[in-house]
Design an enzyme around this catalytic site. Structure first.
Site: not given
Length: 526
Positions: A403, A150, A401
């Protein structure tokens, strides 16, 4: 309310229904800049001094646009959080204010194309050069390209890069020594011109299912040199002469400490997922109250919410919104206390509790948004009513953050560790205290659901309900421990775990439901 009022009063900052990826990214950045520079919010300061208010800001931002909430989280929880939590005073002094006021937009470059959840297997390298007093950051193969990062595609100027720290001539026989995963600050664009810096290749991950206000990119490093001071050195440092020092004795302990400091991101995802559930349920319940359909012959149509089938869809989700709210407020309180005290038991408690709540709540919310859309009939399919955006933007909460399936295994693993220590005379961590009683008491009694009387008062008694939930968790824990022991003799540890995996996931979910219910009952009593 201040943030909702701010966005309500600014139509130019509200996300329209139809928007290109490029326009959504630019709007999302303007939203974040307005939040910081016009509304006067200082997210990194809040995160450091008042985590509860910081997470409330994240939830409010996500209520305006989930892309905004996630972009805020990337900038402050991940990029900012990594600098202040993994770095030392010199990093805080140099970067804190510029990150807080958005002069230094940044990325969190952990995930690679071949490795997401398995962080210890990351392949990017940071090799120390004692001649120039620099680290050389390298992407050794395509599988090591940092992916889904990101802020990387458009806006980021820095990245916290997670890489294997390589010290030349420090290993056996003068071979290079791999000191494990460490974090490094790597500039990726020029602060003035915004041009991509030499040795860095940035590619755009493109249009996504959702969250298109967040500019995800892929990063490749080709012999990128950074100063030695750019190592975030709280848990391990390299001296001018290339010697490694750490207060923690092993690679595994350093790795655990590093990931432990990044748990705030997982806390934020759990907390903000509840915020998304609140939005979806609020829209669906309001619609159900106002929409009228059918009714007794020759009488006015009745509200859809008066139908038992509709209540059965929506009321459990409404109740769960409250239950999850109380549970995540408790999690934030524990996280805040952990940051103040650095208490080891609390650190372990927050790590496992955040894993379980994040996994359970985000899975529940993802399913619930679809039910809410369905409960609003054809009108729920109009983009303006937000269900499509909520569903698509939130969907990735189940993956990033950590799975959800991997996180639930961490919960199960911790329960088994506590179970083993109980029989060795050890103590149980804060959240699992009920197992001290349940393993001794519940398992020696008949099943409380079948063995006790079934009057309405009893079945509605919160204490009985909590007993039943805890009994279930205790039975699952006891039975899976026995199965693992049996299978490990023939299949080994990994094979036994895989053979019992569905059992383990059910155990973890059962435990988290017990924790949520206990907090809900306590909160209702208050």
């Amino acid at each position: 309310m201040r943030l909702f009022d701010f966005f309500r009063a600014r139509p130019d900052l509200q996300t329209p229904v139809e928007l290109t990826t490029a326009a959504h990214r630019e709007l999302c950045y303007r939203q974040l800049r307005a939040l910081v520079r016009e509304a006067g919010v200082r997210p990194l300061t809040l995160m450091a001094n008042d985590p509860a208010e910081y997470f409330a800001v994240m939830e409010a931002a996500g209520g305006a646009d989930i892309s905004l909430g996630v972009k805020l989280g990337v900038q402050y929880s991940l990029w900012g959080g990594s600098v202040i939590n993994l770095g030392t005073k010199k990093h805080r002094d140099k970067y804190f204010d510029a990150i807080d006021n958005l002069d230094y937009p940044g990325c969190f470059a952990m995930t690679e194309l071949h490795h997401g959840s398995n962080v210890q297997a990351l392949q990017t390298t940071a090799t120390f050069d004692p001649v120039t007093d620099e680290f050389i950051i390298n992407t050794p193969n395509d599988g090591a390209i940092k992916w889904w990062i990101g802020n990387a595609a458009v806006h980021g100027k820095f990245a916290t890069v997670f890489a294997r720290l390589i010290l030349p001539l420090q290993g056996k026989g003068g071979e290079p020594a791999d000191m494990g995963i460490h974090a490094f600050i790597v500039p990726i664009r020029d602060l003035e011109t915004h041009a991509v810096l030499p040795g860095i290749e940035i590619n755009d991950c493109g249009h996504k299912i959702g969250l298109n206000g967040v500019d995800n990119g892929a990063l490749r490093f080709c012999s990128v040199r950074i100063p030695r001071d750019n190592l975030l050195n709280r848990f391990g440092d390299v001296s001018r002469d290339g010697k490694y020092t750490s207060s923690l004795p092993t690679i595994n302990k350093r790795f655990a400490a590093t990931l432990g400091e990044l748990v705030g991101g997982r806390v934020g995802i759990a907390y903000c997922s509840v915020g998304v559930l609140k939005v979806a349920v609020t829209i669906a319940v309001r619609y159900a109250l106002l929409r009228h359909q059918f009714g007794p012959p020759k009488q006015p149509e009745i509200s859809v919410l008066d139908y038992q089938s509709h209540q059965n869809k929506l009321m459990p989700m409404l109740a769960s919104s409250y239950a999850f709210h109380f549970a995540t407020v408790m999690l934030v309180d524990k996280y805040s206390e952990m940051k103040k005290t650095n208490d080891e038991d609390l650190i372990a408690d927050v790590h496992v509790l955040s894993s379980g709540l994040k996994a359970y709540i985000t899975s529940y919310t993802a399913k619930s948004i679809s039910i809410c859309r369905e409960a609003c009939g054809g009108h729920g399919y109009a983009a303006v009513n937000r269900f499509g955006a909520l569903r698509n933007d939130h969907d990735i909460f189940q993956t990033f953050e950590g799975d959800n399936t991997v996180l639930l295994q961490q919960v199960a693993g911790d329960l088994l560790k506590q179970y083993q220590e109980k029989f060795k005379g050890g103590t149980l961590s804060v959240t699992w205290n009920y197992l001290r009683d349940s393993m001794g008491t519940y398992l020696s009694q008949p099943n409380p659901v079948t063995a006790r009387w079934e009057g309405e008062d009893h079945l509605r008694d919160p204490n009985f309900q909590l007993d039943a939930f805890r009994y279930r968790t205790s039975r699952l824990l006891h039975s899976v421990a026995a199965r693992l022991q049996k299978h490990s003799k023939t299949l080994g540890g990994f094979g036994a775990w895989n053979r019992c995996l569905n059992h383990l996931l059910t155990l973890a979910e059962s435990h988290i439901e017990s924790v949520i219910l206990a907090k809900f009952i306590e909160s209702v009593k208050r």
